[in-house]
Design an enzyme around this catalytic site. Sequence first.
Site, PDB file in Angstrom:
ATOM      1  N   GLY A  44       0.735  -0.705  -0.091  1.00 30.19           N
ATOM      2  CA  GLY A  44      -0.404   0.203   0.359  1.00 30.19           C
ATOM      3  C   GLY A  44       1.204   1.162   0.046  1.00 30.19           C
ATOM      4  N   GLN A  49       3.070   9.796   1.536  1.00 28.65           N
ATOM      5  CA  GLN A  49       3.791   9.178   1.017  1.00 28.65           C
ATOM      6  C   GLN A  49       5.383   9.364   0.033  1.00 28.65           C
ATOM      7  OE1 GLN A  49       2.148   5.410   1.533  1.00 28.65           O
ATOM      8  NE2 GLN A  49       4.245   4.816   3.341  1.00 28.65           N
ATOM      9  N   CYS A  96       5.511   0.377   7.511  1.00 30.67           N
ATOM     10  CA  CYS A  96       5.521   0.503   6.597  1.00 30.67           C
ATOM     11  C   CYS A  96       6.426   1.768   6.018  1.00 30.67           C
ATOM     12  CB  CYS A  96       4.892   2.645   7.927  1.00 30.67           C
ATOM     13  SG  CYS A  96       4.063   4.047   6.480  1.00 30.67           S
ATOM     14  N   LEU A  97       6.513   2.235   4.563  1.00 27.90           N
ATOM     15  CA  LEU A  97       7.692   1.937   4.381  1.00 27.90           C
ATOM     16  C   LEU A  97       8.228   3.303   4.889  1.00 27.90           C
ATOM     17  CD1 LEU A  97       6.350   1.287   0.488  1.00 27.90           C
ATOM     18  CD2 LEU A  97       8.141   0.449   1.866  1.00 27.90           C
ATOM     19  N   HIS A 138      -4.768   1.068   7.173  1.00 26.35           N
ATOM     20  CA  HIS A 138      -3.292   1.799   7.368  1.00 26.35           C
ATOM     21  C   HIS A 138      -3.627   2.944   5.779  1.00 26.35           C
ATOM     22  CE1 HIS A 138       0.602   1.346   7.852  1.00 26.35           C
ATOM     23  NE2 HIS A 138       0.956   2.196   6.823  1.00 26.35           N
ATOM     24  N   GLU A 139      -3.580   2.558   5.046  1.00 30.99           N
ATOM     25  CA  GLU A 139      -4.427   3.501   4.234  1.00 30.99           C
ATOM     26  C   GLU A 139      -4.289   5.611   4.594  1.00 30.99           C
ATOM     27  OE1 GLU A 139      -0.339   3.167   2.920  1.00 30.99           O
ATOM     28  OE2 GLU A 139      -0.548   0.955   2.837  1.00 30.99           O
ATOM     29  N   HIS A 142      -3.077   7.626   6.553  1.00 29.42           N
ATOM     30  CA  HIS A 142      -2.073   8.918   5.935  1.00 29.42           C
ATOM     31  C   HIS A 142      -2.291   9.372   5.539  1.00 29.42           C
ATOM     32  CE1 HIS A 142       1.808   5.995   6.867  1.00 29.42           C
ATOM     33  NE2 HIS A 142       1.562   5.184   5.761  1.00 29.42           N
TER      34      HIS A 142
HETATM   35 NI    NI Z   1       2.531   3.165   5.747  1.00 35.10          NI
END
Ligand code: NI
Length: 184
Positions: A44, A49, A96-97, A138-139, A142
């Site tokens: 995701g 991000q 998470c990236l 989760h996304e 963000h």
């Molecule tokens: Ni994330």
Amino acid sequence: MIYPIVVYGDAVLRKRAIDIEQGTDLIQLIQDMYETMHAAHGIGLAAPQIGKGIRLFVVDGTTLEDEPTLMNFKQAFINPVILGEMGTKWQFEEGCLSIPNIREEVSRKEKIRMKYLDENWQPKEEDFDGMKARIIQHEYDHIEGKLFIDYLTPLKKRMLKGKLADISKGDVDTEYRILAPLRK
Ligand code: NI
């Protein structure tokens, strides 16, 4: 085009992202987001991000062989709204990236109802559960300026403080290019 991924400590990850004007051409951006996510082996990726404070995220769970429920789960969500969260909470380890090399258990409700526009600007109202719901939650966080570490106990957060400070300085190993806010 592969974007560098903005990591912990950058203000863009803490702002509520804004709605995208109907009909905006997002074709290239969505393609770039898939490319960026795939290059970093993510499932995701939300626009903040990559430094863009707009309400857009992409998901792709089709590469996870041990998650058959995600076999066709590859899509973009534009201006999504979670209308409700239902069911029992369940724990799962998330990463998470934007917070490389940290994984922690997060508790979330098992089902969501949401409305959004798909990449062809078609309005959708849909229910998701299980892993799909979790990835979306989760996304979605963000674009609300929230991160999975916000759900941790004060003790856990304190234990991660040093690692998070290192991430902000870019002092972390990743296989993808990052944009660290406090890199000297
Ligand atoms: Ni994330």
